[in-house]
Write a protein that holds these residues in place. Sequence first.
Motif, PDB file in Angstrom:
ATOM      1  N   GLY A 251      46.508  39.903  46.257  1.00 24.01           N
ATOM      2  CA  GLY A 251      47.273  38.676  46.030  1.00 24.01           C
ATOM      3  C   GLY A 251      48.495  38.758  46.926  1.00 24.01           C
ATOM      4  O   GLY A 251      48.478  38.363  48.092  1.00 24.01           O
ATOM      5  N   THR A 254      50.685  44.211  46.651  1.00 23.24           N
ATOM      6  CA  THR A 254      51.530  45.363  46.306  1.00 23.24           C
ATOM      7  C   THR A 254      50.715  46.650  46.173  1.00 23.24           C
ATOM      8  O   THR A 254      51.186  47.712  46.563  1.00 23.24           O
ATOM      9  CB  THR A 254      52.349  45.129  45.016  1.00 23.24           C
ATOM     10  OG1 THR A 254      51.477  44.926  43.912  1.00 23.24           O
ATOM     11  CG2 THR A 254      53.267  43.932  45.164  1.00 23.24           C
ATOM     12  N   ILE A 313      45.654  37.358  41.259  1.00 25.52           N
ATOM     13  CA  ILE A 313      45.579  37.263  42.727  1.00 25.52           C
ATOM     14  C   ILE A 313      45.679  35.816  43.208  1.00 25.52           C
ATOM     15  O   ILE A 313      45.376  35.529  44.373  1.00 25.52           O
ATOM     16  CB  ILE A 313      44.298  37.945  43.307  1.00 25.52           C
ATOM     17  CG1 ILE A 313      43.032  37.502  42.566  1.00 25.52           C
ATOM     18  CG2 ILE A 313      44.434  39.453  43.265  1.00 25.52           C
ATOM     19  CD1 ILE A 313      41.739  38.011  43.204  1.00 25.52           C
ATOM     20  N   GLU A 358      41.151  43.069  32.472  1.00 25.20           N
ATOM     21  CA  GLU A 358      41.589  41.692  32.749  1.00 25.20           C
ATOM     22  C   GLU A 358      40.591  40.972  33.640  1.00 25.20           C
ATOM     23  O   GLU A 358      39.881  41.607  34.440  1.00 25.20           O
ATOM     24  CB  GLU A 358      42.927  41.726  33.509  1.00 25.20           C
ATOM     25  CG  GLU A 358      44.114  41.500  32.631  1.00 25.20           C
ATOM     26  CD  GLU A 358      45.365  41.118  33.427  1.00 25.20           C
ATOM     27  OE1 GLU A 358      45.301  40.232  34.290  1.00 25.20           O
ATOM     28  OE2 GLU A 358      46.394  41.714  33.147  1.00 25.20           O
ATOM     29  N   SER A 361      40.724  42.026  37.258  1.00 23.65           N
ATOM     30  CA  SER A 361      40.006  43.259  37.607  1.00 23.65           C
ATOM     31  C   SER A 361      38.499  43.008  37.635  1.00 23.65           C
ATOM     32  O   SER A 361      37.780  43.540  38.486  1.00 23.65           O
ATOM     33  CB  SER A 361      40.334  44.373  36.606  1.00 23.65           C
ATOM     34  OG  SER A 361      41.693  44.706  36.693  1.00 23.65           O
TER      35      SER A 361
HETATM   36  C1  LIG Z   1      45.666  42.671  36.948  1.00 21.73           C
HETATM   37  C2  LIG Z   1      46.118  42.448  38.350  1.00 21.73           C
HETATM   38  N1  LIG Z   1      45.316  42.814  39.350  1.00 21.73           N
HETATM   39  C3  LIG Z   1      45.665  42.604  40.634  1.00 21.73           C
HETATM   40  C4  LIG Z   1      46.862  42.027  40.976  1.00 21.73           C
HETATM   41  C5  LIG Z   1      47.161  41.813  42.421  1.00 21.73           C
HETATM   42  O1  LIG Z   1      48.279  42.472  42.901  1.00 21.73           O
HETATM   43  P1  LIG Z   1      49.020  41.952  44.181  1.00 21.73           P
HETATM   44  O2  LIG Z   1      49.466  40.539  43.933  1.00 21.73           O
HETATM   45  O3  LIG Z   1      50.178  42.825  44.350  1.00 21.73           O
HETATM   46  O4  LIG Z   1      48.084  42.032  45.335  1.00 21.73           O
HETATM   47  C6  LIG Z   1      47.750  41.650  39.981  1.00 21.73           C
HETATM   48  C7  LIG Z   1      49.046  41.054  40.303  1.00 21.73           C
HETATM   49  O5  LIG Z   1      49.724  40.509  39.477  1.00 21.73           O
HETATM   50  C8  LIG Z   1      47.365  41.854  38.622  1.00 21.73           C
HETATM   51  O6  LIG Z   1      48.174  41.497  37.624  1.00 21.73           O
END
Ligand SMILES: Cc1ncc(COP(=O)(O)O)c(C=O)c1O
Length: 394
Positions: A251, A254, A313, A358, A361
């Motif tokens: 997303g 991070t 994401i 979630e 995931s």
């Molecule tokens: C459960 C979950 N997976 C993946 C992500 C994706 O992370 P990122 O936005 O840092 O790429 C998030 C971000 O909030 C998340 O909450």
Amino acid sequence: MAYNTSMNFVCSLCGKKAPVSTRAAMCECGGLWKLDFQPPPFDPDLIDRREWSLFRYRAFLPLGEPEEPEGATHRERVMSGEHASASIYPAWRAVSLGEGMTPIVRLDEDLLLKMDYFMPTLSFKDRGAAVLVAHCRAIGVDSVIQDSSGNAGNSIAAYSARAGIKCEILVPEGTSPAKIAMIRSHGAQVTIVPGSRDHCADVCRAKVAREGVYYASHVYNPFFYEGTKTYIYEAWEQLGRIPAHLFVPLGNGTLFLGMVKALEELLAAGIIARMPEVIAVQSERCAPIARAYEDGAPSPARVTPLPTLAEGIAIGVPARGEEILGYIYKYNMKVILAPEERIPEARAALAGRGIYCEHTSAATYAAYLALREKQGRIYDSLIPMCGAGLKSDH
Ligand SMILES: Cc1ncc(COP(=O)(O)O)c(C=O)c1O
Ligand SMILES: [Zn+2]
């Protein structure tokens, strides 16, 4: 407390430097900060195996504080009452909630799952929040603000509570009530912003610019990415190797960026011989990086995010999109899409094996399954289970 003030942020656009104690969320020119920090070459002997949190890797993290004096262990000093002295009680100890050290579970012959929802606030974001809030405490920040789709806000709220820092979290409308309740339970103020996740970030950034509150952003603040590096350190320590295929939700990136930084460190130290295949997963309903990659473009594509179950994401405007695309091109990574209609069945399949994650995931798993159908078995793969199932039941 002595703090290493020689560490600097460097602007990714104009190269201007600022000490890491700055309260500025970004450079005056609008460029995002990068951290000027070179950890020592990764060396297993520098892992503090007596520490049962991700701070066992603190030799490779920019905590900027003097190491504790040799001799007495922390436990011995706690027993002697000496721990109350700030000079031997680094911020990370005051902030840690026992995050990290998440197990790796084999799902089948080809696939490993790293159980990153076994965390204090039930998502991988605790990796970044622990390091970022330790930094905030070390430089004396007393109030923070942040915008989030929920999980990062949960993490920053919990660690701020632990550190005695006042906290406000802005979330977009539609955020899971469970996440909002959890953020509030940590004493943080929650502001629900009508509109999209990207709009929520804009509103928060405008408030940061207006009021000068410290922006504890998982996207803007480089300390957060230093924490997510530990995902890879752990995988290496647990498996004694890095799997050939690393799937990662993308997303704001991070986890992606922390993973890639840590892999570069392992490569540079000769711990791994080559870059594994990194396969980033975006939602087919919100894919600015995947679309840019298709076109060979250096910046994220302009997209109109559509509603998706993969709320984590659903980022239309990833602020570090160019940095992310730079790595994707540099290492010839893959970017694939999670098929929306297959997220529920992927989640049910995992739950049927005892793993309740979630939707975001499950989206990564759905993308993995779709790729496997297309190209056959994908040997030696690792997928992060980033968030706990109860957080997205709404
Ligand atoms: C459960 C979950 N997976 C993946 C992500 C994706 O992370 P990122 O936005 O840092 O790429 C998030 C971000 O909030 C998340 O909450
Ligand atoms: Zn600048």
